[in-house]
Design a protein around this motif. Structure first.
Motif, PDB file in Angstrom:
ATOM      1  N   VAL A 134       0.841  -1.198   0.000  1.00 17.09           N
ATOM      2  CA  VAL A 134       0.000   0.000   0.000  1.00 17.09           C
ATOM      3  C   VAL A 134       0.880   1.252   0.000  1.00 17.09           C
ATOM      4  O   VAL A 134       0.641   2.208  -0.746  1.00 17.09           O
ATOM      5  CB  VAL A 134      -0.969   0.002   1.197  1.00 17.09           C
ATOM      6  CG1 VAL A 134      -1.719   1.318   1.294  1.00 17.09           C
ATOM      7  CG2 VAL A 134      -1.938  -1.175   1.094  1.00 17.09           C
ATOM      8  N   GLU A 135       1.914   1.250   0.817  1.00 18.99           N
ATOM      9  CA  GLU A 135       2.836   2.392   0.894  1.00 18.99           C
ATOM     10  C   GLU A 135       3.953   2.311  -0.144  1.00 18.99           C
ATOM     11  O   GLU A 135       4.756   3.239  -0.244  1.00 18.99           O
ATOM     12  CB  GLU A 135       3.457   2.473   2.297  1.00 18.99           C
ATOM     13  CG  GLU A 135       2.448   2.681   3.407  1.00 18.99           C
ATOM     14  CD  GLU A 135       1.727   4.003   3.289  1.00 18.99           C
ATOM     15  OE1 GLU A 135       2.359   5.008   2.895  1.00 18.99           O
ATOM     16  OE2 GLU A 135       0.516   4.036   3.592  1.00 18.99           O
ATOM     17  N   GLU A 136       4.029   1.191  -0.870  1.00 19.10           N
ATOM     18  CA  GLU A 136       5.129   0.948  -1.817  1.00 19.10           C
ATOM     19  C   GLU A 136       6.472   1.117  -1.119  1.00 19.10           C
ATOM     20  O   GLU A 136       7.366   1.820  -1.597  1.00 19.10           O
ATOM     21  CB  GLU A 136       5.055   1.882  -3.032  1.00 19.10           C
ATOM     22  CG  GLU A 136       3.844   1.705  -3.890  1.00 19.10           C
ATOM     23  CD  GLU A 136       3.848   2.633  -5.089  1.00 19.10           C
ATOM     24  OE1 GLU A 136       4.899   3.227  -5.418  1.00 19.10           O
ATOM     25  OE2 GLU A 136       2.784   2.767  -5.716  1.00 19.10           O
ATOM     26  N   GLU A 137       6.633   0.464   0.025  1.00 11.65           N
ATOM     27  CA  GLU A 137       7.840   0.642   0.835  1.00 11.65           C
ATOM     28  C   GLU A 137       8.460  -0.697   1.203  1.00 11.65           C
ATOM     29  O   GLU A 137       7.773  -1.607   1.666  1.00 11.65           O
ATOM     30  CB  GLU A 137       7.493   1.407   2.109  1.00 11.65           C
ATOM     31  CG  GLU A 137       8.704   1.700   2.973  1.00 11.65           C
ATOM     32  CD  GLU A 137       8.330   2.536   4.168  1.00 11.65           C
ATOM     33  OE1 GLU A 137       8.461   3.775   4.074  1.00 11.65           O
ATOM     34  OE2 GLU A 137       7.898   1.949   5.176  1.00 11.65           O
ATOM     35  N   GLY A 156       8.471   3.820  -3.355  1.00 12.68           N
ATOM     36  CA  GLY A 156       8.148   4.306  -4.687  1.00 12.68           C
ATOM     37  C   GLY A 156       9.141   3.849  -5.732  1.00 12.68           C
ATOM     38  O   GLY A 156       9.413   2.663  -5.874  1.00 12.68           O
ATOM     39  N   ASN A 157       9.713   4.813  -6.455  1.00 11.46           N
ATOM     40  CA  ASN A 157      10.667   4.502  -7.523  1.00 11.46           C
ATOM     41  C   ASN A 157      12.119   4.490  -7.068  1.00 11.46           C
ATOM     42  O   ASN A 157      13.027   4.393  -7.902  1.00 11.46           O
ATOM     43  CB  ASN A 157      10.484   5.493  -8.680  1.00 11.46           C
ATOM     44  CG  ASN A 157       9.188   5.242  -9.412  1.00 11.46           C
ATOM     45  OD1 ASN A 157       8.885   4.105  -9.770  1.00 11.46           O
ATOM     46  ND2 ASN A 157       8.404   6.286  -9.610  1.00 11.46           N
ATOM     47  N   ASP A 158      12.352   4.608  -5.751  1.00  9.25           N
ATOM     48  CA  ASP A 158      13.717   4.494  -5.234  1.00  9.25           C
ATOM     49  C   ASP A 158      14.231   3.080  -5.499  1.00  9.25           C
ATOM     50  O   ASP A 158      13.462   2.131  -5.596  1.00  9.25           O
ATOM     51  CB  ASP A 158      13.760   4.784  -3.736  1.00  9.25           C
ATOM     52  CG  ASP A 158      13.425   6.223  -3.399  1.00  9.25           C
ATOM     53  OD1 ASP A 158      13.486   7.075  -4.307  1.00  9.25           O
ATOM     54  OD2 ASP A 158      13.084   6.490  -2.233  1.00  9.25           O
ATOM     55  N   VAL A 159      15.543   2.960  -5.581  1.00  7.14           N
ATOM     56  CA  VAL A 159      16.160   1.679  -5.913  1.00  7.14           C
ATOM     57  C   VAL A 159      16.924   1.145  -4.711  1.00  7.14           C
ATOM     58  O   VAL A 159      17.668   1.884  -4.057  1.00  7.14           O
ATOM     59  CB  VAL A 159      17.135   1.835  -7.103  1.00  7.14           C
ATOM     60  CG1 VAL A 159      17.840   0.517  -7.405  1.00  7.14           C
ATOM     61  CG2 VAL A 159      16.398   2.350  -8.330  1.00  7.14           C
ATOM     62  N   PHE A 160      16.742  -0.154  -4.434  1.00 10.36           N
ATOM     63  CA  PHE A 160      17.555  -0.837  -3.428  1.00 10.36           C
ATOM     64  C   PHE A 160      18.411  -1.862  -4.149  1.00 10.36           C
ATOM     65  O   PHE A 160      17.905  -2.712  -4.877  1.00 10.36           O
ATOM     66  CB  PHE A 160      16.690  -1.521  -2.372  1.00 10.36           C
ATOM     67  CG  PHE A 160      17.492  -2.384  -1.432  1.00 10.36           C
ATOM     68  CD1 PHE A 160      18.452  -1.826  -0.617  1.00 10.36           C
ATOM     69  CD2 PHE A 160      17.303  -3.747  -1.391  1.00 10.36           C
ATOM     70  CE1 PHE A 160      19.225  -2.609   0.235  1.00 10.36           C
ATOM     71  CE2 PHE A 160      18.054  -4.546  -0.535  1.00 10.36           C
ATOM     72  CZ  PHE A 160      19.015  -3.978   0.281  1.00 10.36           C
ATOM     73  N   VAL A 171      12.892  -2.188  -6.943  1.00 16.24           N
ATOM     74  CA  VAL A 171      12.196  -0.905  -6.994  1.00 16.24           C
ATOM     75  C   VAL A 171      10.767  -1.175  -6.500  1.00 16.24           C
ATOM     76  O   VAL A 171      10.001  -1.863  -7.175  1.00 16.24           O
ATOM     77  CB  VAL A 171      12.174  -0.331  -8.435  1.00 16.24           C
ATOM     78  CG1 VAL A 171      11.396   0.982  -8.466  1.00 16.24           C
ATOM     79  CG2 VAL A 171      13.586  -0.154  -8.953  1.00 16.24           C
ATOM     80  N   PRO A 172      10.413  -0.689  -5.308  1.00 21.79           N
ATOM     81  CA  PRO A 172       9.112  -1.011  -4.729  1.00 21.79           C
ATOM     82  C   PRO A 172       7.913  -0.768  -5.659  1.00 21.79           C
ATOM     83  O   PRO A 172       7.005  -1.600  -5.735  1.00 21.79           O
ATOM     84  CB  PRO A 172       9.044  -0.128  -3.483  1.00 21.79           C
ATOM     85  CG  PRO A 172      10.478   0.022  -3.084  1.00 21.79           C
ATOM     86  CD  PRO A 172      11.226   0.111  -4.382  1.00 21.79           C
ATOM     87  N   ALA A 173       7.899   0.342  -6.382  1.00 23.31           N
ATOM     88  CA  ALA A 173       6.761   0.648  -7.250  1.00 23.31           C
ATOM     89  C   ALA A 173       6.581  -0.412  -8.347  1.00 23.31           C
ATOM     90  O   ALA A 173       5.451  -0.675  -8.775  1.00 23.31           O
ATOM     91  CB  ALA A 173       6.938   2.023  -7.885  1.00 23.31           C
ATOM     92  N   ASP A 174       7.672  -1.049  -8.757  1.00 21.08           N
ATOM     93  CA  ASP A 174       7.588  -2.084  -9.798  1.00 21.08           C
ATOM     94  C   ASP A 174       6.909  -3.358  -9.293  1.00 21.08           C
ATOM     95  O   ASP A 174       6.493  -4.190 -10.105  1.00 21.08           O
ATOM     96  CB  ASP A 174       8.983  -2.453 -10.316  1.00 21.08           C
ATOM     97  CG  ASP A 174       9.641  -1.313 -11.094  1.00 21.08           C
ATOM     98  OD1 ASP A 174       8.933  -0.337 -11.427  1.00 21.08           O
ATOM     99  OD2 ASP A 174      10.852  -1.425 -11.349  1.00 21.08           O
TER     100      ASP A 174
END
Length: 177
Positions: A134-137, A156-160, A171-174
């Motif tokens: 839900v939070e894309e986290e 979101g679109n941040d990359v780990f 990428v959480p949003a993916d």
């Protein structure tokens, strides 16, 4: 299952539980029961599994629950997703893990964010990820000196860029498309 007093369940009792229906977990002899998850949970779990499996080296394998983690006879946890050594064929439970991933929903949030990290750390699991669709986290915890330390929190679109248990880019949003 046999009638027992609270705090007296063992993994032997779980052997008698049905394979379908609710998820049964055991913490210090106390039975935890959770039910079917939401569509967003299942979609995120499927995306995470495919993403991790595509990057997984041959000495490890990625599997979904309901495979149980049983480090002793009074603890049996059912991760949403697990990474373990690629050894012999596993039927119902394992006692060694490289990574646990939980996808949180409203009914499991406290268990996934508070209780399970403590239990997996005590059992020596090197890495624990918590994904909130839900939070894309994505929260990444790694074991250091017997307890988990926050390695990263990405949304979101941040990359780990994971290194443990293997290299993979998340990428959480993916994961919720």
């Amino acid at each position: 299952m046999r009638p027992v007093e609270p705090g007296e369940f063992t993994v032997a009792d779980l052997e008698l539980a049905p394979d379908e229906g609710p998820r049964y977990e055991l913490v210090d002899g106390v039975l935890l029961v959770t039910y079917m998850s939401s569509t967003i949970h299942q979609r995120a779990l499927g995306a995470l599994m495919l993403h991790l499996a595509s990057a997984c080296p041959e000495h490890l394998k990625v599997l979904p629950g309901p495979l149980e983690f049983r480090p002793n006879d009074r603890l049996a946890l059912v991760p949403d997703l697990l990474v373990l050594p690629n050894k012999e064929h596993v039927m119902r439970w394992v006692d060694e893990l490289a990574l646990v991933v939980e996808v949180v929903v409203s009914t499991t949030r406290t268990v996934d964010q508070v209780l399970k990290p403590e239990l997996y750390a005590r059992a020596g699991v090197p890495a624990y990820w918590i994904f909130d669709p839900v939070e894309e986290e994505l929260t990444v915890l790694e074991l250091a000196d017997g307890s988990y330390q926050v390695r990263a929190v990405v949304s979101g679109n941040d990359v780990f860029e994971a290194e443990l248990p293997f290299s993979v880019r998340i990428v959480p949003a993916d994961l919720i498309e």
